[in-house]
Write a protein that holds these residues in place. Sequence first.
Motif, PDB file in Angstrom:
ATOM      1  N   VAL A 155       0.878  -1.314   0.050  1.00  0.00           N
ATOM      2  CA  VAL A 155       0.259   0.086   0.069  1.00  0.00           C
ATOM      3  C   VAL A 155       0.989   1.191  -0.026  1.00  0.00           C
ATOM      4  CG1 VAL A 155      -1.879   1.142   1.236  1.00  0.00           C
ATOM      5  CG2 VAL A 155      -1.852  -1.308   1.413  1.00  0.00           C
ATOM      6  N   PRO A 156       0.721   2.162  -0.955  1.00  0.00           N
ATOM      7  CA  PRO A 156       1.720   3.216  -0.932  1.00  0.00           C
ATOM      8  C   PRO A 156       1.466   3.891   0.383  1.00  0.00           C
ATOM      9  CG  PRO A 156       0.452   3.087  -3.191  1.00  0.00           C
ATOM     10  CD  PRO A 156      -0.121   1.948  -2.292  1.00  0.00           C
ATOM     11  N   THR A 157       2.758   4.656   0.872  1.00  0.00           N
ATOM     12  CA  THR A 157       2.589   5.109   2.054  1.00  0.00           C
ATOM     13  C   THR A 157       1.463   6.415   2.108  1.00  0.00           C
ATOM     14  OG1 THR A 157       4.840   4.792   2.322  1.00  0.00           O
ATOM     15  CG2 THR A 157       3.988   6.446   3.692  1.00  0.00           C
ATOM     16  N   GLN A 158       1.275   6.905   1.049  1.00  0.00           N
ATOM     17  CA  GLN A 158       0.508   8.118   1.167  1.00  0.00           C
ATOM     18  C   GLN A 158      -1.030   7.816   1.065  1.00  0.00           C
ATOM     19  OE1 GLN A 158       2.778   7.381  -1.322  1.00  0.00           O
ATOM     20  NE2 GLN A 158       1.807   7.695  -3.578  1.00  0.00           N
ATOM     21  N   GLN A 159      -1.156   6.330   1.000  1.00  0.00           N
ATOM     22  CA  GLN A 159      -2.543   6.010   0.904  1.00  0.00           C
ATOM     23  C   GLN A 159      -2.864   5.304   2.161  1.00  0.00           C
ATOM     24  OE1 GLN A 159      -4.881   6.597  -1.497  1.00  0.00           O
ATOM     25  NE2 GLN A 159      -3.382   7.878  -2.382  1.00  0.00           N
ATOM     26  N   LEU A 160      -1.699   5.201   3.081  1.00  0.00           N
ATOM     27  CA  LEU A 160      -1.939   4.061   4.169  1.00  0.00           C
ATOM     28  C   LEU A 160      -3.318   4.633   5.139  1.00  0.00           C
ATOM     29  CD1 LEU A 160       1.455   3.611   5.583  1.00  0.00           C
ATOM     30  CD2 LEU A 160      -0.217   1.865   4.761  1.00  0.00           C
ATOM     31  N   PHE A 161      -3.599   5.763   5.519  1.00  0.00           N
ATOM     32  CA  PHE A 161      -4.392   6.312   6.291  1.00  0.00           C
ATOM     33  C   PHE A 161      -5.834   7.021   5.359  1.00  0.00           C
ATOM     34  CE2 PHE A 161      -0.429   6.742   8.376  1.00  0.00           C
ATOM     35  CZ  PHE A 161      -0.727   6.210   9.544  1.00  0.00           C
ATOM     36  N   ASN A 162      -5.952   6.584   4.068  1.00  0.00           N
ATOM     37  CA  ASN A 162      -6.947   7.031   3.138  1.00  0.00           C
ATOM     38  C   ASN A 162      -8.104   6.059   3.374  1.00  0.00           C
ATOM     39  OD1 ASN A 162      -8.672   7.932   1.174  1.00  0.00           O
ATOM     40  ND2 ASN A 162      -7.022   8.145  -0.298  1.00  0.00           N
ATOM     41  N   LEU A 163      -9.548   6.836   3.816  1.00  0.00           N
ATOM     42  CA  LEU A 163     -10.710   5.890   3.841  1.00  0.00           C
ATOM     43  C   LEU A 163     -11.548   6.123   2.824  1.00  0.00           C
ATOM     44  CD1 LEU A 163     -11.161   6.308   7.778  1.00  0.00           C
ATOM     45  CD2 LEU A 163      -9.875   4.493   6.449  1.00  0.00           C
ATOM     46  N   HIS A 164     -11.139   6.890   1.694  1.00  0.00           N
ATOM     47  CA  HIS A 164     -11.980   6.945   0.490  1.00  0.00           C
ATOM     48  C   HIS A 164     -12.587   5.849  -0.038  1.00  0.00           C
ATOM     49  CE1 HIS A 164     -11.913  11.497   0.032  1.00  0.00           C
ATOM     50  NE2 HIS A 164     -10.629  11.314   0.465  1.00  0.00           N
ATOM     51  N   GLY A 165     -13.872   5.984  -0.033  1.00  0.00           N
ATOM     52  CA  GLY A 165     -14.383   4.791  -0.676  1.00  0.00           C
ATOM     53  C   GLY A 165     -15.246   3.763   0.499  1.00  0.00           C
ATOM     54  N   LYS A 166     -14.671   3.961   1.660  1.00  0.00           N
ATOM     55  CA  LYS A 166     -14.849   3.009   2.770  1.00  0.00           C
ATOM     56  C   LYS A 166     -16.428   3.499   3.294  1.00  0.00           C
ATOM     57  CE  LYS A 166     -11.050   0.855   2.326  1.00  0.00           C
ATOM     58  NZ  LYS A 166     -11.173  -0.343   2.023  1.00  0.00           N
ATOM     59  N   ILE A 167     -17.290   2.616   4.108  1.00  0.00           N
ATOM     60  CA  ILE A 167     -18.430   3.020   4.517  1.00  0.00           C
ATOM     61  C   ILE A 167     -17.915   2.473   6.150  1.00  0.00           C
ATOM     62  CG2 ILE A 167     -20.811   2.223   5.034  1.00  0.00           C
ATOM     63  CD1 ILE A 167     -20.865   2.052   1.924  1.00  0.00           C
ATOM     64  N   ALA A 168     -18.285   3.438   7.045  1.00  0.00           N
ATOM     65  CA  ALA A 168     -18.396   3.308   8.470  1.00  0.00           C
ATOM     66  C   ALA A 168     -19.560   3.359   9.021  1.00  0.00           C
ATOM     67  CB  ALA A 168     -17.191   4.367   9.103  1.00  0.00           C
ATOM     68  N   ILE A 169     -19.956   2.188   9.723  1.00  0.00           N
ATOM     69  CA  ILE A 169     -21.117   2.036  10.673  1.00  0.00           C
ATOM     70  C   ILE A 169     -20.626   2.608  12.118  1.00  0.00           C
ATOM     71  CG2 ILE A 169     -22.870   0.637  11.735  1.00  0.00           C
ATOM     72  CD1 ILE A 169     -22.589  -0.698   9.216  1.00  0.00           C
ATOM     73  N   VAL A 170     -21.426   3.717  12.898  1.00  0.00           N
ATOM     74  CA  VAL A 170     -20.856   4.125  14.031  1.00  0.00           C
ATOM     75  C   VAL A 170     -22.008   4.040  14.800  1.00  0.00           C
ATOM     76  CG1 VAL A 170     -19.903   6.129  15.220  1.00  0.00           C
ATOM     77  CG2 VAL A 170     -19.389   5.542  12.898  1.00  0.00           C
ATOM     78  N   THR A 171     -21.776   3.520  16.169  1.00  0.00           N
ATOM     79  CA  THR A 171     -22.596   3.749  17.286  1.00  0.00           C
ATOM     80  C   THR A 171     -22.127   5.004  18.083  1.00  0.00           C
ATOM     81  OG1 THR A 171     -21.844   2.452  18.835  1.00  0.00           O
ATOM     82  CG2 THR A 171     -23.262   1.346  17.049  1.00  0.00           C
ATOM     83  N   GLY A 172     -22.941   5.751  18.814  1.00  0.00           N
ATOM     84  CA  GLY A 172     -22.647   6.824  19.889  1.00  0.00           C
ATOM     85  C   GLY A 172     -21.910   8.039  19.066  1.00  0.00           C
ATOM     86  N   ALA A 173     -22.224   8.086  17.884  1.00  0.00           N
ATOM     87  CA  ALA A 173     -21.720   8.960  16.934  1.00  0.00           C
ATOM     88  C   ALA A 173     -22.006  10.635  17.246  1.00  0.00           C
ATOM     89  CB  ALA A 173     -22.072   8.787  15.504  1.00  0.00           C
ATOM     90  N   THR A 174     -23.287  10.688  18.122  1.00  0.00           N
ATOM     91  CA  THR A 174     -23.429  11.968  18.592  1.00  0.00           C
ATOM     92  C   THR A 174     -23.045  12.541  20.020  1.00  0.00           C
ATOM     93  OG1 THR A 174     -25.683  11.323  19.532  1.00  0.00           O
ATOM     94  CG2 THR A 174     -25.731  11.981  17.145  1.00  0.00           C
ATOM     95  N   GLY A 175     -22.214  11.442  20.550  1.00  0.00           N
ATOM     96  CA  GLY A 175     -21.731  11.912  21.945  1.00  0.00           C
ATOM     97  C   GLY A 175     -20.335  12.477  21.954  1.00  0.00           C
ATOM     98  N   GLY A 176     -20.040  12.629  23.186  1.00  0.00           N
ATOM     99  CA  GLY A 176     -18.658  13.478  23.303  1.00  0.00           C
ATOM    100  C   GLY A 176     -17.369  13.017  22.503  1.00  0.00           C
ATOM    101  N   ILE A 177     -17.277  11.801  22.558  1.00  0.00           N
ATOM    102  CA  ILE A 177     -16.032  11.221  22.155  1.00  0.00           C
ATOM    103  C   ILE A 177     -16.695  10.877  20.382  1.00  0.00           C
ATOM    104  CG2 ILE A 177     -14.703   9.144  21.638  1.00  0.00           C
ATOM    105  CD1 ILE A 177     -14.354   9.158  24.743  1.00  0.00           C
ATOM    106  N   GLY A 178     -17.590  10.328  20.432  1.00  0.00           N
ATOM    107  CA  GLY A 178     -18.156   9.921  19.102  1.00  0.00           C
ATOM    108  C   GLY A 178     -18.447  10.952  17.713  1.00  0.00           C
ATOM    109  N   LEU A 179     -18.708  12.170  18.391  1.00  0.00           N
ATOM    110  CA  LEU A 179     -18.919  13.086  17.386  1.00  0.00           C
ATOM    111  C   LEU A 179     -17.694  13.749  16.640  1.00  0.00           C
ATOM    112  CD1 LEU A 179     -21.826  15.838  17.241  1.00  0.00           C
ATOM    113  CD2 LEU A 179     -19.867  16.151  16.137  1.00  0.00           C
ATOM    114  N   PRO A 180     -16.663  14.036  17.355  1.00  0.00           N
ATOM    115  CA  PRO A 180     -15.493  14.719  16.427  1.00  0.00           C
ATOM    116  C   PRO A 180     -14.875  13.596  15.974  1.00  0.00           C
ATOM    117  CG  PRO A 180     -15.251  14.651  18.941  1.00  0.00           C
ATOM    118  CD  PRO A 180     -16.650  14.249  18.668  1.00  0.00           C
ATOM    119  N   VAL A 181     -14.759  12.098  16.427  1.00  0.00           N
ATOM    120  CA  VAL A 181     -14.358  10.874  15.974  1.00  0.00           C
ATOM    121  C   VAL A 181     -14.953  10.720  14.763  1.00  0.00           C
ATOM    122  CG1 VAL A 181     -13.225   8.545  16.137  1.00  0.00           C
ATOM    123  CG2 VAL A 181     -13.072  10.253  18.001  1.00  0.00           C
TER     124      VAL A 181
END
Length: 268
Positions: A12-38
């Motif tokens: 994986v090219p180094t510049q792509q290691l942290f790239n999440l483009h095209g991914k779908i993230a399911i999140v619980t607690g997304a509106t909480g104090g930690i959840g929202l900014p993350v």
Amino acid sequence: MTHDKLNGSIHVPTQQLFNLHGKIAIVTGATGGIGLPVTVALAEAGASIVSIQVPRDINADALRIAVEATGQTFRYFECNLMDASSIKTCFTEIWDAGIVPDILFHAAGITHKSTVVETSVGTLDRVIDLNIKAAYLVCQAFGERLITLGRPGKVINIASMAADLVQEGVNVYSSSKAFVRSMTRGMSNEWARYGIQVNSVSPGWIATGMCRDMSQDADFHQYVVDRTSSGRWGQPEDLRGVVIFLASAASDFITGADILVDGGVLFR
């Protein structure tokens, strides 16, 4: 990018290691104090967001606006995470909507302060239902779907420093977070063969609404500052980098780990 998560990471090219483009993230607690900014950080890294949230969540609009401002897609499904049948129904609705997941960020949870003797059965039920049972069922539904689809993926659970630093009055909460860590390790062992990495993050003292009473107590506030090597309370934003790391290709050979984000409390 030449990469096959199921049969081994080639490159994986180094510049792509942290790239999440095209991914779908399911999140619980997304509106909480930690959840929202993350959750917003996951979107900023390129992930589309699917939020599992309580009906009429007062922070729902703020979450949607922040995610959409990143240019990523935002969808939500309502669920009572303290009810097993509601969790099952929610995930059925998600799969029926055609959502093909890549990442699960499970941040939902509650805390409680009482001595062991004072802790009621009702309190035990609430903490177990959300911090233990919901955590297991949400991860189970996500992992089962990936295995059925033959897809790799990432699971990130929020545990807690409290699993190690068990202070007076938080025994039931600390015990539930110790379960999350153990559950994470167990699932990681079963699912690694499918290219699914399961890890947890253990925050230290983080200045969120959940900790408002403690952070506003002058004596306890100073205790935290003095006890923490970094000399301050953690902020929810301090968790963004580690979650993006665990959600990305950069962590493809890390599974069953718990990453402590405490500013230097436990090892001081």
